[in-house]
Write a protein that holds these residues in place. Structure first.
Motif, PDB file in Angstrom:
ATOM      1  N   LEU A  99       0.834  -1.197   0.000  1.00 26.93           N
ATOM      2  CA  LEU A  99       0.000   0.000   0.000  1.00 26.93           C
ATOM      3  C   LEU A  99       0.875   1.255   0.000  1.00 26.93           C
ATOM      4  O   LEU A  99       0.586   2.222  -0.713  1.00 26.93           O
ATOM      5  CB  LEU A  99      -0.928  -0.007   1.216  1.00 26.93           C
ATOM      6  N   LEU A 102       0.739   4.242  -2.887  1.00 31.70           N
ATOM      7  CA  LEU A 102       0.504   5.650  -2.581  1.00 31.70           C
ATOM      8  C   LEU A 102       1.637   6.532  -3.103  1.00 31.70           C
ATOM      9  O   LEU A 102       1.402   7.577  -3.706  1.00 31.70           O
ATOM     10  CB  LEU A 102       0.336   5.845  -1.073  1.00 31.70           C
ATOM     11  N   LEU A 153      -7.703   6.561  -2.458  1.00 30.62           N
ATOM     12  CA  LEU A 153      -7.536   7.023  -1.079  1.00 30.62           C
ATOM     13  C   LEU A 153      -8.834   6.877  -0.292  1.00 30.62           C
ATOM     14  O   LEU A 153      -8.801   6.509   0.888  1.00 30.62           O
ATOM     15  CB  LEU A 153      -7.040   8.472  -1.045  1.00 30.62           C
ATOM     16  N   ARG A 164     -11.020   4.515  -0.623  1.00 30.81           N
ATOM     17  CA  ARG A 164     -11.081   3.102  -0.252  1.00 30.81           C
ATOM     18  C   ARG A 164     -10.131   2.819   0.918  1.00 30.81           C
ATOM     19  O   ARG A 164     -10.491   2.136   1.884  1.00 30.81           O
ATOM     20  CB  ARG A 164     -10.713   2.225  -1.456  1.00 30.81           C
ATOM     21  N   ILE A 165      -8.937   3.382   0.856  1.00 28.63           N
ATOM     22  CA  ILE A 165      -7.949   3.172   1.918  1.00 28.63           C
ATOM     23  C   ILE A 165      -8.470   3.731   3.243  1.00 28.63           C
ATOM     24  O   ILE A 165      -8.363   3.081   4.292  1.00 28.63           O
ATOM     25  CB  ILE A 165      -6.601   3.813   1.535  1.00 28.63           C
ATOM     26  N   GLU A 210     -11.044   1.448   4.706  1.00 25.85           N
ATOM     27  CA  GLU A 210     -10.513   0.178   5.212  1.00 25.85           C
ATOM     28  C   GLU A 210      -9.562   0.342   6.399  1.00 25.85           C
ATOM     29  O   GLU A 210      -9.506  -0.525   7.264  1.00 25.85           O
ATOM     30  CB  GLU A 210      -9.767  -0.557   4.095  1.00 25.85           C
ATOM     31  N   HIS A 211      -8.802   1.454   6.425  1.00 28.33           N
ATOM     32  CA  HIS A 211      -7.711   1.554   7.394  1.00 28.33           C
ATOM     33  C   HIS A 211      -7.706   2.833   8.226  1.00 28.33           C
ATOM     34  O   HIS A 211      -6.812   3.019   9.042  1.00 28.33           O
ATOM     35  CB  HIS A 211      -6.360   1.486   6.674  1.00 28.33           C
ATOM     36  N   PRO A 233      -3.942   6.681   6.522  1.00 26.85           N
ATOM     37  CA  PRO A 233      -2.707   5.905   6.360  1.00 26.85           C
ATOM     38  C   PRO A 233      -1.500   6.700   6.869  1.00 26.85           C
ATOM     39  O   PRO A 233      -0.810   7.376   6.111  1.00 26.85           O
ATOM     40  CB  PRO A 233      -2.638   5.667   4.845  1.00 26.85           C
ATOM     41  N   VAL A 259       1.900   2.993   6.840  1.00 30.93           N
ATOM     42  CA  VAL A 259       2.548   3.015   5.523  1.00 30.93           C
ATOM     43  C   VAL A 259       3.921   3.692   5.517  1.00 30.93           C
ATOM     44  O   VAL A 259       4.566   3.761   4.473  1.00 30.93           O
ATOM     45  CB  VAL A 259       1.637   3.678   4.461  1.00 30.93           C
ATOM     46  N   ALA A 304      -0.209  10.170   0.733  1.00 29.12           N
ATOM     47  CA  ALA A 304      -1.654  10.169   0.994  1.00 29.12           C
ATOM     48  C   ALA A 304      -2.145  11.593   1.238  1.00 29.12           C
ATOM     49  O   ALA A 304      -3.194  12.003   0.727  1.00 29.12           O
ATOM     50  CB  ALA A 304      -1.970   9.287   2.206  1.00 29.12           C
TER      51      ALA A 304
END
Length: 191
Positions: free
Chosen positions: A11, A15, A53, A55-56, A59-60, A63, A68, A76
């Motif tokens: 990931l 990025l 971004l 989606r990231i 999910e997380h 970042p 990361v 990001a």
């Protein structure tokens, strides 16, 4: 902030690659080196980066450095900063980045820049004086709330005084570096 090995190195690489491609495109745009087709491709890249971004973040969360690493966290931030066509997403990213700052997982300066950018893209005055307009005739600071107290606000987010920052930007973006047919306005950042 300590430097950590990224928890998600794949990931992180994605990025960094996406932000680097977009930054190279923006540099060519600022110098008037793109035709209409390439301008459209750059907008498509920014849209695609925003979707990734988004989606990231879903999910997380943000970042940050732990997930990361610092370079990808900066990437990001850059992607969020240039998501001007999606103001609600930019505001949401600002909130998540603010939370990451609170737990020491991102630099407060990134939050200040994104906060100002989200204000500008929503038609409001910026707080910290981090956003400016580049055009063939020079550089203008985007509208600023309470200009007399901007240095006090900048100090709270570890930014240098506005005069020093603007001097550095003027050196970096000398008007003689712009092509005569450069875009009328390009939104950029002040350190």
């Amino acid at each position: 902030m300590k430097t950590h090995e990224p928890q998600l190195p794949d990931l992180a690489r994605e990025l960094i690659a996406r932000a680097a491609e977009a930054a190279a495109h923006r540099a060519r745009r600022a110098r008037g080196q793109l035709d209409g087709i390439h301008l459209g491709q750059g907008r498509h890249t920014d849209h695609a980066n925003s979707r990734v971004l988004r989606r990231i973040l879903a999910e997380h969360d943000w970042p940050g450095h732990r997930l990361v690493g610092p370079d990808a966290a900066r990437a990001a931030w850059s992607i969020a900063l240039h998501s001007d066509d999606d103001p609600p997403f930019q505001r949401a990213a600002t909130t998540l980045l603010g939370r990451a700052v609170q737990i020491g997982d991102a630099p407060i300066q990134h939050w200040a820049h994104l906060h100002d950018r989200a204000l500008i893209t929503n038609g409001r005055d910026q707080e910290y004086g981090t956003q400016l307009l580049l055009h063939a005739d020079g550089i203008d600071l985007c509208p600023l709330r309470a200009p007399d107290t901007v240095d006090t606000r900048r100090a709270t987010v570890s930014l240098p005084p506005i005069a020093a920052a603007l001097t550095a930007v003027q050196r970096r973006y000398r008007t003689d570096r712009f092509a005569q047919d450069a875009p009328t306005v390009v939104l950029a950042e002040v350190a």
